[in-house]
Design an enzyme around this catalytic site. Structure first.
Site, PDB file in Angstrom:
ATOM      1  N   SER A  70      63.379   4.134 -14.409  1.00  0.00           N
ATOM      2  CA  SER A  70      63.897   3.248 -14.839  1.00  0.00           C
ATOM      3  C   SER A  70      64.684   2.288 -14.007  1.00  0.00           C
ATOM      4  O   SER A  70      64.310   0.998 -14.128  1.00  0.00           O
ATOM      5  CB  SER A  70      65.095   3.576 -16.089  1.00  0.00           C
ATOM      6  N   ASN A 149      53.381   8.234 -20.997  1.00  0.00           N
ATOM      7  CA  ASN A 149      54.369   9.332 -21.448  1.00  0.00           C
ATOM      8  C   ASN A 149      54.172  10.122 -22.388  1.00  0.00           C
ATOM      9  O   ASN A 149      54.655  11.381 -22.679  1.00  0.00           O
ATOM     10  CB  ASN A 149      55.824   8.883 -20.833  1.00  0.00           C
ATOM     11  N   GLN A 177      54.405   9.225 -14.704  1.00  0.00           N
ATOM     12  CA  GLN A 177      53.986  10.348 -15.275  1.00  0.00           C
ATOM     13  C   GLN A 177      52.905  10.937 -14.556  1.00  0.00           C
ATOM     14  O   GLN A 177      52.195  12.091 -14.632  1.00  0.00           O
ATOM     15  CB  GLN A 177      53.587  10.088 -16.730  1.00  0.00           C
ATOM     16  N   SER A 197      59.354   9.028 -10.260  1.00  0.00           N
ATOM     17  CA  SER A 197      60.725   9.657 -10.388  1.00  0.00           C
ATOM     18  C   SER A 197      60.644  11.050  -9.944  1.00  0.00           C
ATOM     19  O   SER A 197      59.747  11.783 -10.746  1.00  0.00           O
ATOM     20  CB  SER A 197      61.082   9.273 -11.564  1.00  0.00           C
ATOM     21  N   HIS A 199      62.246  13.568 -11.060  1.00  0.00           N
ATOM     22  CA  HIS A 199      62.498  14.871 -11.886  1.00  0.00           C
ATOM     23  C   HIS A 199      61.291  14.882 -12.929  1.00  0.00           C
ATOM     24  O   HIS A 199      61.201  15.898 -13.732  1.00  0.00           O
ATOM     25  CB  HIS A 199      63.708  14.365 -12.696  1.00  0.00           C
ATOM     26  N   THR A 235      76.066   5.026  -0.874  1.00  0.00           N
ATOM     27  CA  THR A 235      76.049   6.467  -0.378  1.00  0.00           C
ATOM     28  C   THR A 235      74.847   7.040  -0.842  1.00  0.00           C
ATOM     29  O   THR A 235      74.860   7.089  -2.043  1.00  0.00           O
ATOM     30  CB  THR A 235      77.455   7.300  -0.191  1.00  0.00           C
ATOM     31  N   CYS A 323      62.766   9.061 -25.030  1.00  0.00           N
ATOM     32  CA  CYS A 323      63.640   7.895 -24.964  1.00  0.00           C
ATOM     33  C   CYS A 323      63.765   7.381 -26.474  1.00  0.00           C
ATOM     34  O   CYS A 323      64.760   6.634 -26.766  1.00  0.00           O
ATOM     35  CB  CYS A 323      62.966   6.897 -24.253  1.00  0.00           C
TER      36      CYS A 323
HETATM   37  C1  LIG Z   1      60.414   8.974 -17.399  1.00  0.00           C
HETATM   38  C2  LIG Z   1      59.858   7.788 -17.419  1.00  0.00           C
HETATM   39  C3  LIG Z   1      60.364   6.791 -16.823  1.00  0.00           C
HETATM   40  C4  LIG Z   1      61.883   6.889 -16.643  1.00  0.00           C
HETATM   41  O1  LIG Z   1      62.050   7.548 -15.282  1.00  0.00           O
HETATM   42  P1  LIG Z   1      63.951   8.053 -15.069  1.00  0.00           P
HETATM   43  O2  LIG Z   1      63.648   8.460 -13.754  1.00  0.00           O
HETATM   44  O3  LIG Z   1      63.919   9.002 -16.130  1.00  0.00           O
HETATM   45  O4  LIG Z   1      64.607   7.010 -15.382  1.00  0.00           O
HETATM   46  C5  LIG Z   1      59.670   5.502 -16.709  1.00  0.00           C
HETATM   47  N1  LIG Z   1      58.337   5.552 -16.899  1.00  0.00           N
HETATM   48  C6  LIG Z   1      57.455   6.649 -17.573  1.00  0.00           C
HETATM   49  C7  LIG Z   1      56.208   6.588 -17.910  1.00  0.00           C
HETATM   50  C8  LIG Z   1      58.268   7.831 -17.735  1.00  0.00           C
HETATM   51  O5  LIG Z   1      57.770   8.840 -18.148  1.00  0.00           O
END
Ligand SMILES: *Cc1c(COP(=O)(O)O)cnc(C)c1O
Length: 379
Positions: A70, A149, A177, A197, A199, A235, A323
């Site tokens: 994000s 997503n 994604q 991202s 995670h 940091t 979301c």
């Molecule tokens: C999860 C997601 C985000 C946001 O990523 P975060 O690391 O959770 O802020 C943005 N774009 C897509 C397509 C996502 O699936």
């Protein structure tokens, strides 16, 4: 428990966790400190930067770490807009982007920018011709996601970039994604900015990746020290950044194999549910789709009720996207695909990942069938 919501987030890979651990415990040095404890952190960050760069075909100098997808998306959109502050500016994006892109666009619109939100077809696919038609003399930015997503549809990013070539238009793709799940190469895609991202590919939460092609501008997001070349002071989240590096490396290593495995699991899930509930609909594209993600519509049944009943059975899936949940609004993505509000509210997303096993499929089919039956009974 069966976790089938990997599009929302993923469990940190065991081997990645082992790599992170030292930086949370013994090697806690500040990467800006000059003694060896600090230098070790600094070195770990630079190794991660190289791992990320190699994975997406970039140069390490083109990678900046952020707090997440994000943040990276917001940063790119704000920054490109800022660069054209004193001239008319037009942005092209799609109606099915993540809210970090859509809401950034809405804010830019309020400050006078023009934004075109291109529609998608019923598979969730944007048309390359529509992009070509939408380009205006003062179009400065196009932002289209690589993979959606909610429904998993993959967009023709490389083709779009060919249309935009030599027009002086900056091209950004939200690849959150896609990275770690399907091949992503910044040169093949022809993008100027790309965001990801950790995670979403079995790294830790709280670390994002911003790729910026060499030579393009990027204004600082956070002022302070010289971290991330002074672009994002503060940091560093060393353990998180380390997780991004090892997780992306690991995902790319096993990608071909994993994609096949997850695709097969998704196919048998669809087939199994269809057998028991013939009216089930696949929302999105059956061909150009992320291997592990599928969005299913159960007309006449609330997706939210389904999700809660599945939760009681220890199965985690989501209604459209993490979301949107809690807002009680139909998914903007499913509406954009042409679904009615009722259809959009009857959808669930199943997304498999690294830690799903073949057996999860039969258990999910059974759980969905039982939950569906229970709702129908009470209707
Ligand atoms: C999860 C997601 C985000 C946001 O990523 P975060 O690391 O959770 O802020 C943005 N774009 C897509 C397509 C996502 O699936």
């Amino acid at each position: 428990m069966i976790y089938a919501d990997n599009a929302a987030t993923t469990r940190v890979s065991d081997s990645v966790f082992e790599k992170m651990l030292p930086f949370l415990r013994d090697q806690y040095g500040n990467a800006s400190s000059q003694y060896s404890l600090g230098v070790k952190s600094k070195r770990a960050i630079e190794i991660a930067r190289r791992q990320v760069a190699v994975a997406i075909g970039a140069d390490p100098s083109e990678i900046t770490f952020t707090s997440g997808g994000s943040e990276a998306n917001s940063w790119v959109l704000r920054c490109v807009a800022e660069n054209h502050r004193n001239e008319p500016m037009h942005v092209i994006t799609s109606t099915i982007e993540h809210h970090s892109v859509l809401n950034a666009c809405h804010t830019l619109e309020q400050s006078g920018l023009e934004v075109t939100y291109l529609p998608v077809n019923r598979f969730g696919q944007i048309s390359v011709e529509d992009i070509a038609t939408a380009v205006r003399p003062h179009t400065k930015l196009v932002s289209v996601m690589l993979a959606n997503n909610e429904v998993g549809t993959i967009q023709p990013i490389a083709e779009i970039s060919r249309i935009l070539k030599d027009k002086g238009i900056v091209f950004h793709t939200d690849a959150v994604q896609a990275v770690g799940h399907i091949p992503v190469d910044v040169s093949t895609l022809g993008v100027d900015y790309l965001t990801a991202s950790a995670h979403k590919f079995n790294g830790a939460k709280g670390t994002g990746i911003l790729y910026k092609r060499t030579g393009l501008p990027l204004a600082p997001l956070v002022f302070g020290g010289e971290q991330e070349k002074g672009l994002r002071a503060g940091t560093e989240n060393v353990a998180g950044i380390v997780s991004a590096g090892y997780a992306i490396e690991e995902s790319v290593d096993v990608m071909a194999c994993e994609a096949k495995r997850l695709k097969a699991m998704v196919e048998s899930t669809i087939a199994g549910i269809k057998e028991k509930i013939p009216s089930v609909q696949v929302n999105g594209d059956s061909e150009n789709r992320l291997p592990g993600t599928v969005n299913l519509g159960f007309d006449g049944v609330s997706g939210e009720s389904l999700m809660h009943l599945l939760d009681l059975k220890g199965v985690c899936v989501s209604t459209s996207s993490a979301c949107n949940s809690g807002k009680n609004e139909p998914s903007h993505v499913l509406l954009a695909l042409g679904l009615t509000e009722q259809q959009a509210n009857s959808a669930i997303r199943i997304s498999y990942g690294k830690y799903n096993v073949t057996n999860d499929v039969v258990n999910i089919i059974k759980a969905v069938y039982e939950a569906y039956g229970k709702i129908k009974e009470n209707n």
